[in-house]
Design a protein around this motif. Structure first.
Motif: not given
Length: 304
Positions: A268-297
């Motif tokens: 919402v903040i960057l006006d990017i489609p939700y599906a694309e955002t998840i891919i982008l953030l996951e790539k940053l997570f996989e590269k070690g740039k971001l940490g992640k806290q995951s739950i069932k939802n």
């Protein structure tokens, strides 16, 4: 509105609000005074309001794009005084669990409803009063404090009616714990003032935001809405407001402003489609740039 069927914990995803019993006779002519900026926003919320968690993306974006033009005053609504409620299919804490899981899907924000099974809250009043005590110390730290409270509740399934969890959140927010304890009596009075003021304004649920200009003209936005609704209310109150360009080539820059972000917030903040955002953030997570806290939802990302 049938008062007997209103249960504030049964937040309606269709209108995006947690409704409270409403007394029209209590509404009075009140003045909302602006302070240092052209617009004053009165925001009625509650730490356990799932619909309020649902508008975090829109509210965070509004602060970034138009924050130079408004002050925001967080008022506590007292969503759950106790468990005397018995309507709308909710009569005990475990009834809320499935409802919260559904709300998570609607708002696309991470919520684990199992807190209502594993460590249910008996009231939202302790967290509301703690928020008022935090505001006595620092309005800025209080906003961060409520964010931490909500993350503990929605993602960690922590009972934020318990002082141990409130204290932990306060420490993360940089608040003075001893002062919070000593301010508690004053905070109770401030919380009661919020409840009384809400009745005068005609608040009937959460989230409710009043946008007031310097002439006390006000524009209300009720429930969870698209970002444009909040933007339009701000522009109605101050037509000369100019949107700040927040775009940046660094995909991590937003984490310097908001330490934790759900994918929906980032989208919402960057006006990017939700599906694309998840891919982008996951790539940053996989590269070690971001940490992640995951739950069932869902997940919450943070910069390492």
């Amino acid at each position: 509105m049938n008062q007997n069927n209103i249960n504030p914990l049964l937040c309606d995803p269709e209108n995006g609000a947690c409704e409270m019993p409403f007394n029209e006779k209590a509404v009075e002519n009140t003045t909302i005074t602006t302070e240092h900026k052209p617009v004053k926003i009165i925001y009625y919320t509650d730490p356990i309001c799932s619909s309020c968690w649902g508008i975090e993306p829109q509210l965070r974006k509004l602060k970034l794009e138009y924050g130079d033009y408004f002050d925001i005053d967080y008022k506590m609504g007292g969503l759950l005084p106790d468990w005397s409620y018995n309507s709308g299919g909710i009569s005990k804490p475990s009834d809320v669990a499935h409802h919260w899981d559904e709300a998570s899907l609607v708002y696309e924000m991470p919520i684990d409803g199992n807190v209502w099974i594993e460590d249910p809250l008996d009231s939202s009043y302790p967290s509301c009063i703690a928020m008022k005590a935090a505001q006595i110390q620092s309005k800025e730290k209080a906003v961060y404090f409520m964010r931490v409270l909500r993350e503990k509740l929605y993602l960690e399934k922590r009972n934020i009616a318990k002082w141990s969890n409130i204290e932990e959140a306060a420490k993360i927010a940089g608040l003075d714990i001893q002062r919070m304890k000593s301010d508690y009596d004053d905070a109770e009075e401030l919380f009661q003032e919020d409840l009384d003021y809400g009745k005068k304004l005609g608040v009937r649920g959460f989230p409710t935001l009043f946008f007031a200009d310097q002439s006390n003209n006000r524009f209300a936005v009720y429930g969870s809405n698209l970002y444009s609704e909040y933007e339009n209310a701000l522009l109605a109150a101050f037509p000369d407001a100019k949107k700040k360009n927040i775009l940046n080539t660094d995909p991590l820059f937003i984490f310097e402003i908001y330490p934790t972000l759900a994918p929906k917030e980032y989208a919402v903040i960057l006006d990017i489609p939700y599906a694309e955002t998840i891919i982008l953030l996951e790539k940053l997570f996989e590269k070690g740039k971001l940490g992640k806290q995951s739950i069932k939802n869902g997940s919450l990302y943070y910069k390492k």
